[in-house]
Scaffold this active site. Structure first.
Site, PDB file in Angstrom:
ATOM      1  N   LYS A   1       0.060   4.236   0.284  1.00  0.00           N
ATOM      2  CA  LYS A   1      -0.521   5.303   1.132  1.00  0.00           C
ATOM      3  C   LYS A   1      -0.516   6.638   0.366  1.00  0.00           C
ATOM      4  O   LYS A   1      -0.726   6.649  -0.845  1.00  0.00           O
ATOM      5  CB  LYS A   1       0.230   5.395   2.463  1.00  0.00           C
ATOM      6  CG  LYS A   1       0.326   4.036   3.150  1.00  0.00           C
ATOM      7  CD  LYS A   1       0.724   4.087   4.595  1.00  0.00           C
ATOM      8  CE  LYS A   1       0.775   2.668   5.132  1.00  0.00           C
ATOM      9  NZ  LYS A   1       1.006   2.581   6.566  1.00  0.00           N
TER      10      LYS A   1
ATOM     11  N   ASN B   1       0.882  -1.155   0.000  1.00  0.00           N
ATOM     12  CA  ASN B   1       0.000   0.000   0.000  1.00  0.00           C
ATOM     13  C   ASN B   1       0.929   1.217   0.000  1.00  0.00           C
ATOM     14  O   ASN B   1       1.725   1.375   0.914  1.00  0.00           O
ATOM     15  CB  ASN B   1      -0.837  -0.090   1.295  1.00  0.00           C
ATOM     16  CG  ASN B   1      -1.517   1.193   1.672  1.00  0.00           C
ATOM     17  OD1 ASN B   1      -1.694   2.092   0.842  1.00  0.00           O
ATOM     18  ND2 ASN B   1      -1.911   1.291   2.937  1.00  0.00           N
TER      19      ASN B   1
ATOM     20  N   GLU C   1      -3.849  -6.386  10.090  1.00  0.00           N
ATOM     21  CA  GLU C   1      -2.880  -5.318  10.323  1.00  0.00           C
ATOM     22  C   GLU C   1      -3.170  -4.693  11.682  1.00  0.00           C
ATOM     23  O   GLU C   1      -3.982  -3.756  11.777  1.00  0.00           O
ATOM     24  CB  GLU C   1      -2.995  -4.258   9.228  1.00  0.00           C
ATOM     25  CG  GLU C   1      -2.742  -4.796   7.841  1.00  0.00           C
ATOM     26  CD  GLU C   1      -2.297  -3.705   6.883  1.00  0.00           C
ATOM     27  OE1 GLU C   1      -1.184  -3.803   6.366  1.00  0.00           O
ATOM     28  OE2 GLU C   1      -3.049  -2.738   6.678  1.00  0.00           O
TER      29      GLU C   1
ATOM     30  N   GLU D   1      -5.771   3.175   8.713  1.00  0.00           N
ATOM     31  CA  GLU D   1      -5.765   4.643   8.691  1.00  0.00           C
ATOM     32  C   GLU D   1      -7.142   5.192   8.302  1.00  0.00           C
ATOM     33  O   GLU D   1      -7.529   6.274   8.738  1.00  0.00           O
ATOM     34  CB  GLU D   1      -4.637   5.139   7.769  1.00  0.00           C
ATOM     35  CG  GLU D   1      -3.273   4.886   8.406  1.00  0.00           C
ATOM     36  CD  GLU D   1      -2.146   4.582   7.451  1.00  0.00           C
ATOM     37  OE1 GLU D   1      -2.249   4.899   6.254  1.00  0.00           O
ATOM     38  OE2 GLU D   1      -1.125   4.011   7.905  1.00  0.00           O
TER      39      GLU D   1
ATOM     40  N   GLY E   1       3.233   1.545  10.615  1.00  0.00           N
ATOM     41  CA  GLY E   1       3.850   2.854  10.434  1.00  0.00           C
ATOM     42  C   GLY E   1       5.076   3.107  11.291  1.00  0.00           C
ATOM     43  O   GLY E   1       5.548   2.214  12.001  1.00  0.00           O
TER      44      GLY E   1
ATOM     45  N   HIS F   1      -8.713   0.053   5.628  1.00  0.00           N
ATOM     46  CA  HIS F   1      -7.343   0.143   6.140  1.00  0.00           C
ATOM     47  C   HIS F   1      -7.372   0.843   7.502  1.00  0.00           C
ATOM     48  O   HIS F   1      -8.195   1.728   7.749  1.00  0.00           O
ATOM     49  CB  HIS F   1      -6.441   0.915   5.163  1.00  0.00           C
ATOM     50  CG  HIS F   1      -5.005   0.910   5.585  1.00  0.00           C
ATOM     51  ND1 HIS F   1      -4.495   1.867   6.430  1.00  0.00           N
ATOM     52  CD2 HIS F   1      -4.003   0.038   5.335  1.00  0.00           C
ATOM     53  CE1 HIS F   1      -3.215   1.583   6.662  1.00  0.00           C
ATOM     54  NE2 HIS F   1      -2.895   0.475   6.015  1.00  0.00           N
TER      55      HIS F   1
ATOM     56  N   SER G   1       4.659  -3.140   9.845  1.00  0.00           N
ATOM     57  CA  SER G   1       6.118  -3.153  10.079  1.00  0.00           C
ATOM     58  C   SER G   1       6.791  -4.436   9.593  1.00  0.00           C
ATOM     59  O   SER G   1       7.749  -4.905  10.213  1.00  0.00           O
ATOM     60  CB  SER G   1       6.447  -2.911  11.561  1.00  0.00           C
ATOM     61  OG  SER G   1       6.072  -1.615  11.939  1.00  0.00           O
TER      62      SER G   1
END
Ligand code: 13P
Length: 261
Positions: A11, A9, A169, A99, A175, A97, A215
């Protein structure tokens, strides 16, 4: 051998030129790997998709969108419809996702509307799920994942599972401030996810690939990919340079092959 899934991804990074350059490099570097053995997919930002779809060999890389509205058209300022993605020849969409959920406040019910819309429009629909650090502290991972799966796939028929992917995730692992999940913990959660998918969809649920993300890096990719319930790796930062992602893919694929022999 079972296909191993590798995706990234991008982002809100990389402009059009950088995305195309990255995709070209990645497809060239990985061209010799049989796509019977790996599924390689990249999810760049919306504005790059049009150029990206016409600039790279789509037999070598599958392209997807980072989000999608649950309606075909209407008064939804700032949203992108499934028809707009189809117009660019896309057939993969990511929903929920971390986020989207935690920065933009999307709910399980909204993710469910998007999942159903994605499947109705023939998209392979990648639903992302994961617990927060607070939830993990009380070992609520399994309950949270079950809730996200049961609401996220509510109303979805077992006949549609061929177009469903799931990414686990954990929010705390994603991140720059993230801590990667240990392989044991990831396996435990993946096993729960698979159990829940089988409860929902019966035998068809067994075929849904469950990818780990958060990560992933060259130091942990091998131990994660050999876990029996981990079908692939969904990578952020460690994938954003084509040569580094190529190395990671080759290393993890080799490890997966030796572990499964
Ligand atoms: P990182 O690998 O940078 O933690 O990001 C993972 C991710 O969010 C993939 O969707």
């Amino acid at each position: 051998m079972k296909k191993v899934y590798f995706g990234s991804n991008l982002k809100m990074y990389k402009n059009i030129e950088d995305t195309v350059k990255y995709l070209r490099e990645l497809t060239e570097l990985t061209a010799d790997i049989s796509r019977e053995e790996i599924e390689l997919f990249i999810i760049p930002s919306y504005t790059t998709l049009d150029r990206a779809t016409t600039s790279v060999d789509r037999n070598l890389v599958r392209l997807g969108a980072q989000n999608m509205c649950w309606e075909e058209q209407g008064q939804f300022t700032g949203e992108i419809s499934p028809l707009m993605l189809q117009e660019m020849g896309l057939d993969l969409v990511m929903i929920g996702h971390s986020e989207r959920r935690h920065v933009f406040g999307e709910t399980d019910e909204e993710e469910n509307r998007k999942v159903k819309c994605g499947l109705e429009h023939g998209f392979t629909t990648l639903l992302c799920i994961g617990e927060t650090a607070e939830e993990k502290k009380y070992d609520l991972g399994p309950e949270v994942l079950r809730t996200q799966i049961k609401i996220g796939f509510d109303g979805v028929d077992a006949s549609e599972t061929g177009k469903i992917w799931v990414a686990y995730e954990p929010v705390w692992s994603i991140g720059v401030n993230g801590t990667p999940a240990t392989a044991d913990y990831a396996e435990r959660m993946h096993a729960e996810i698979k159990k829940c998918l089988i409860e929902l969809f019966g035998r068809a649920g067994e075929e849904i690939p469950v990818l780990y993300g958060g990560s992933v890096n060259p130091g942990n990719a091998e131990e994660l990919i050999v876990q029996p319930s981990v079908d692939g790796l969904f990578v952020g930062r460690s994938a954003w340079e084509a040569d580094k992602f190529n190395d990671l893919i080759r290393m993890a694929k080799k490890k997966a092959e030796t572990a499964r022999d």
